[in-house]
Design a protein around this motif. Structure first.
Motif, short mmCIF file in Angstrom:
data_model
loop_
_atom_site.label_atom_id
_atom_site.label_comp_id
_atom_site.label_asym_id
_atom_site.label_seq_id
_atom_site.Cartn_x
_atom_site.Cartn_y
_atom_site.Cartn_z
N ALA A 47 7.69 29.79 76.16
CA ALA A 47 7.03 30.30 74.91
C ALA A 47 7.89 29.74 73.73
O ALA A 47 6.67 28.38 73.60
N THR A 48 8.71 29.61 73.43
CA THR A 48 9.14 28.93 72.11
C THR A 48 8.58 27.31 72.96
O THR A 48 8.86 26.82 71.64
N ILE A 49 9.42 26.84 73.75
CA ILE A 49 9.56 26.23 74.09
C ILE A 49 8.35 24.77 74.46
O ILE A 49 7.76 23.73 73.23
N VAL A 50 7.29 25.78 74.92
CA VAL A 50 5.96 25.21 74.83
C VAL A 50 5.92 25.22 73.16
O VAL A 50 4.98 24.43 72.95
N VAL A 51 6.31 26.09 71.95
CA VAL A 51 5.20 26.28 71.08
C VAL A 51 5.56 24.88 70.41
O VAL A 51 5.27 24.10 69.71
N VAL A 52 6.90 24.71 70.54
CA VAL A 52 7.45 23.45 69.54
C VAL A 52 7.36 22.19 70.58
O VAL A 52 6.66 21.14 69.31
N VAL A 53 6.51 22.08 71.56
CA VAL A 53 6.02 21.26 72.01
C VAL A 53 5.06 20.93 71.81
O VAL A 53 4.47 19.23 71.42
N LEU A 54 4.13 21.94 71.44
CA LEU A 54 2.34 21.50 70.77
C LEU A 54 2.48 21.21 69.39
O LEU A 54 1.62 20.15 69.11
N VAL A 55 4.01 21.87 68.26
CA VAL A 55 4.03 21.35 67.35
C VAL A 55 4.10 20.22 67.18
O VAL A 55 4.20 19.24 66.42
N GLY A 56 5.21 19.51 67.73
CA GLY A 56 5.44 18.25 68.10
C GLY A 56 4.09 17.45 68.13
O GLY A 56 4.21 16.41 68.09
N LEU A 57 3.76 17.12 69.60
CA LEU A 57 1.92 17.07 69.31
C LEU A 57 1.40 16.54 67.90
O LEU A 57 0.73 16.18 68.20
N ALA A 58 1.12 18.19 67.55
CA ALA A 58 0.15 18.30 66.39
C ALA A 58 1.24 17.52 65.73
O ALA A 58 -0.08 16.41 64.28
N MET A 59 1.90 17.44 65.48
CA MET A 59 2.20 16.75 64.29
C MET A 59 1.97 15.26 63.96
O MET A 59 2.56 14.28 62.96
N TYR A 60 2.71 14.84 65.47
CA TYR A 60 3.21 13.36 65.66
C TYR A 60 1.54 12.74 66.16
O TYR A 60 1.83 11.30 66.46
N ARG A 61 0.35 13.29 66.65
CA ARG A 61 0.58 12.68 67.37
C ARG A 61 -1.35 13.19 67.07
O ARG A 61 -2.49 12.72 67.58
N THR A 62 -1.98 13.55 66.19
CA THR A 62 -3.10 14.36 65.67
C THR A 62 -3.48 13.51 64.07
O THR A 62 -2.59 13.48 63.52
N THR A 63 -4.85 13.92 64.01
CA THR A 63 -4.70 13.91 62.39
C THR A 63 -5.07 15.02 61.36
O THR A 63 -4.28 14.51 60.30
#
Lengths: 359, 510
Positions: free
Chosen positions: A148-164
């Motif tokens: 779950a941690t790995i998934v969360v970190v990946v999602l946070v990475g996407l949210a920080m660098y790939r979204t408005t």
């Protein structure tokens, strides 16, 4: 059997996961401009709330939800203090840290007078992948929290660098005036960021108590919250830097756990430390190739020579266990001092409350 | 870009009035801005330009009057509403995030769906704007790597991307190099040709005559005149801006200037590493027994001049001499020791210490010398007596010398500051906006004390944004504009019109 075996890597990953999750949350919060120095207290709140839930319902999913709720509660208090009341964030954070320790200790004695023990999270093997040599054992035979941690970190990475939302987040921490002028709600972004950090820290805390060992003890997070804050600074407020910092802390912690039980320091530890120092020196050179060596680099070079000598000679050397215990924290201090140059990359609005002016 | 080019009225203000307490900032202002024109809004500081534009952009609500956009009445409660209606303002201080790229600055917006990525849409809109106006940005460059002119361009693109049709430029040339200004002027013309409306706030007449179609002059919160650029002359506009002098020149003995007290030579001071300088080759003489006034709009370099002489801001080059001695490695302590004194502009934060008593504030500068200092100890009785004596002499009304400074009224605080600064018999007093916020009686007192100081052979450097004050008090007037001394006038030949012309004159090179 040497020090660096598969069990060692598994241990390092287990140590890294809760720090990484808490640090990721703190990174989001700091990128929005709110520094929660009391992360340790939030972790403890999550650890105890998860444990308390387990003593009442004995269900691991509910236990983790309880931990998240506990983290959210303290984070919400931090948000009220920092965003609404506009208290000095450092002072508020220290209060949160002390409050977390005091409350969990008190409630533990009051509500759970008889300590209870639960079975930790079971390890799940990912089919096929877990059969790979070394990697399979380390990465694909872990408990659910680590996945779950790995998934969360990946999602946070996407949210920080790939979204408005990521853009708004960076703008809120860097230049709230500009974000406000663009119609972004500073309060909304900051509240969201602080609550996300609270949920992350709460879950990480619950893992430390009911997920990893299955018990709760007073002050059982043992400074992991501070390590997470140090990782954010050392990582220069970037997710990639954060991963590197957490990896270094976790490996050091895993080594010291091993060394506590070994009579003398094995040679490969010296070799590994030498490699680490060499890597740091090369990285520093790489950034600015042509300039006179700084004092810090000279010290590093001397250290490197000493470590290489130790690795070759392999003396029968042992250090007291308490010194080994301190190693990750000493390393965190060194990291902070060395990261002085990176401090200018901190969000400009960090710890500053936003007050809209009419100018 | 879906702008409706048409020559119809874009924004019409009628009878806009805005009061702050007893002060009327905007007095029944009528203004008509048409699509496709560049409309220059002129006026001195305090003429009401800023208040009016804040009303138009939704930061303030007018007390009276109506606004209509395209013939339909509008009222804005928040800046977002004005922006949505198509009114955007390019502020002097840009609202950009330096650590993000130009594209990310365009994409920054309240996100409806959290996981939406606005970058592609922003890139598309930027391309549309480029196709329509020729404004090209470098989407993947960090804003911190962009020059001031490039940042301004990004700010304009940002407004256009959001659909702004009426653009207000607040002193846009303040931070630009002449080349960048030429480009901006061309852009304004192009925007107007496209059917946008452009409002240019400026007090540089050369700029106004270069780009504007029509002008409106504000003075004292009301419209002083409006007209077409075609049939107007710069002299006419200057007269409208500065108006007729209201305050009569006060009668007093002519100055008897003596030795030079303050001599500034070729002073160059930096404001921002890659912007224009704050002060450029400034030469200034203040002789004993005269008051020299510095006239100029706010931000012309007055603050930098004071800070450099005082020693809290480094100079790039140049020299400062006080009482015939050159001040090397300037520090405030050195400035005071050489016979300088300062009446600072910011009374609350710089001039007084609110938490200390009146007596302590009056004695602050005398504590290190005899008679107050005795072998390293402060003679408290002598200090009390001195404070009481000076408070009486400078007519400071207070319950006693032990009253906390913060409890005194502004006028009495300023009198205490005068007591502290003038009682040390300084050779030079620098007075910055010495009567700001004071009532008539206290103002008169400050003027009298400064004049008496001059008559006793002291030198005064008066810095004020109020032209009437400078004219009324000074023996000589140096006009400072954009960091340069544009001219020095004797009191006898100084009129508002002449000073105004110097203030707004654009030098051939900047």
């Amino acid at each position: 059997m040497g020090v660096f075996d598969i069990a060692f890597l598994v241990a390092a990953l287990t140590i890294a996961a809760p720090i990484l999750l808490a640090a990721t949350g703190e990174l989001i919060s700091q990128r929005a401009g709110v520094m929660n120095v009391g992360l340790e207290g939030v972790l403890l709140a999550g650890a105890f709330a998860g444990y308390l839930t387990m003593t009442r319902v004995d269900s691991q999913p509910l236990g983790f939800l309880g931990g998240i709720a506990g983290g959210l509660l303290l984070a919400a208090l931090m948000a009220v203090l920092a965003i609404e009341v506009k208290v000095d964030q450092i002072v508020a954070g220290i209060a949160i840290g002390v409050l977390g320790l005091g409350l969990t200790t008190f409630f533990d004695q009051h509500f759970v007078p008889e300590p209870q023990t639960f079975t930790p999270l079971p390890r799940l093997a990912v089919p096929l992948l877990s059969d790979l040599p070394v990697v399979g054992e380390v990465l694909f035979h872990q408990d659910l929290f680590i996945y779950a941690t790995i998934v969360v970190v990946v999602l946070v990475g996407l949210a920080m660098y790939r979204t408005t939302w990521g853009i708004n987040l960076a703008a809120t921490g860097e230049s709230p005036v500009a974000a406000d002028a663009a119609g972004v709600s500073i309060r909304g972004v900051r509240w969201a960021a602080v609550l996300v950090s609270g949920a992350c820290a709460g879950a990480a805390g619950a893992y430390i108590s009911i997920g990893d060992v299955g018990v709760f003890r007073e002050d059982m997070t043992g400074g992991r919250g501070y390590l997470a804050i140090a990782a954010v600074l050392f990582g220069a407020w970037r997710l990639r830097g954060l991963l590197l910092a957490v990896a270094i802390f976790a490996v050091t912690d895993a080594i010291q756990l091993r060394l506590q039980s070994i009579a003398s320091v094995p040679g490969e530890v010296w070799a590994a430390a030498a490699l680490l120092v060499l890597g740091a020196l090369v990285a520093a050179r790489h950034r600015q190739p042509r300039r006179a060596p700084k004092p810090a680099e000279l010290i590093g070079a001397v250290l490197l020579a000493g470590l290489v000598a130790l690795a070759v000679v392999r003396p029968q050397l042992s250090l007291p266990a308490s010194l080994w215990l301190a190693m990750p924290y000493v390393l965190a201090l060194v990291a902070l001092a060395a990261g002085g140059a990176a401090r200018h990359r901190a969000p400009s609005g960090l710890t500053l409350p936003y007050i809209r002016s009419e100018a | 870009m879906t702008t409706d080019p048409g020559s119809g009225s874009a924004l019409r203000l009628s009878g806009i009035t805005k009061r702050f307490g007893a002060f009327t900032a905007n007095d029944r202002i009528d203004l008509d801005i048409a699509w496709g024109e560049v409309h220059a809004l002129l006026g001195e500081n305090g003429a009401g330009k800023t208040t009016l534009m804040r009303i138009v952009t939704g930061l303030y609500q007018p007390d009276e009057g109506t606004m209509s956009l395209d013939g339909t009445p509008v009222s804005f409660r928040r800046p977002e509403q004005a922006l949505r209606a198509g009114i955007g303002m390019v502020h002097q201080h840009f609202t950009l995030v330096p650590t993000l790229t130009e594209l990310e600055n365009l994409a920054m917006a309240p996100a409806g769906v959290p996981w939406r990525n606005g970058r592609a849409a922003a890139r598309r809109r930027a391309a549309e704007v480029e196709a329509a106006t020729g404004l090209r940005i470098a989407p993947d460059r960090l804003v911190s790597d962009a020059s001031v002119g490039e940042r301004q361009r990004l700010e304009i693109v940002k407004l256009l991307c959001r659909g702004a049709r009426l653009l207000i430029f607040d002193e846009p040339s303040a931070a630009l190099s002449p080349g960048e200004w030429d480009e901006l002027a061309k852009l304004m013309r192009r925007l107007a040709a496209e059917g946008h409306a452009v409002v240019l706030i400026s007090h540089k007449l050369s700029e106004v005559f270069a780009v504007a179609d029509r002008w409106t002059v504000l003075r004292g919160g009301a419209v002083a005149g409006t007209g077409d650029i075609a049939g107007s002359t710069p002299e006419q506009l200057v007269t409208l801006m500065v108006g007729e002098s209201l305050a009569p020149r006060r009668e007093r003995a002519p100055a008897a200037p003596g030795e030079p007290a303050l001599v500034v030579r070729e002073l160059n001071v930096e404001r921002h590493p890659d912007g224009p300088q704050a002060l450029e080759d400034v030469d200034l003489d203040v002789r004993a027994g005269e008051i020299v006034g510095i006239a100029g709009v706010a931000g012309s370099g007055q603050a930098e001049l004071v800070e450099t002489v005082l020693g809290i801001r480094p100079a790039l080059s140049g020299s400062v001499e006080l009482a015939g001695r050159r001040l090397e490695r300037r520090t405030p302590a050195g400035f005071y020791a050489a016979g300088g004194a300062l009446i600072p502009e910011d009374r609350h934060h710089v001039a007084v210490i609110g938490g200390m008593t009146l007596g302590e504030n009056i004695n602050l500068r005398a504590l290190r010398q005899a008679p107050l200092a005795r072998r390293g100890r402060i003679d408290l009785r002598a200090a009390r007596q001195r404070a009481v004596r000076l408070a009486a002499e400078y007519e400071v009304r207070a319950t006693g010398e032990s009253q906390p400074m913060a409890r005194l009224s502004g006028g009495n605080q300023q009198k205490a500051v005068l007591a502290r600064e003038l009682s040390t018999e300084p050779l030079l007093v620098i007075a910055v906006q010495p009567v700001r916020g004071l009532d008539v009686r206290a103002t008169e007192f400050v003027y009298r004390r400064l004049t008496e100081h001059r008559d006793r052979g002291g030198a005064v450097l008066l810095i004020s944004m109020d032209l009437d004050e400078v004219i009324a008090l000074s023996d000589r007037i140096a006009v400072l504009a954009h960091g340069r001394i544009r001219g020095v006038l004797d009191a006898g030949e100084a009129t508002r019109a002449r000073i105004g012309a110097l203030m707004t004159s654009s030098e051939v090179t900047a």
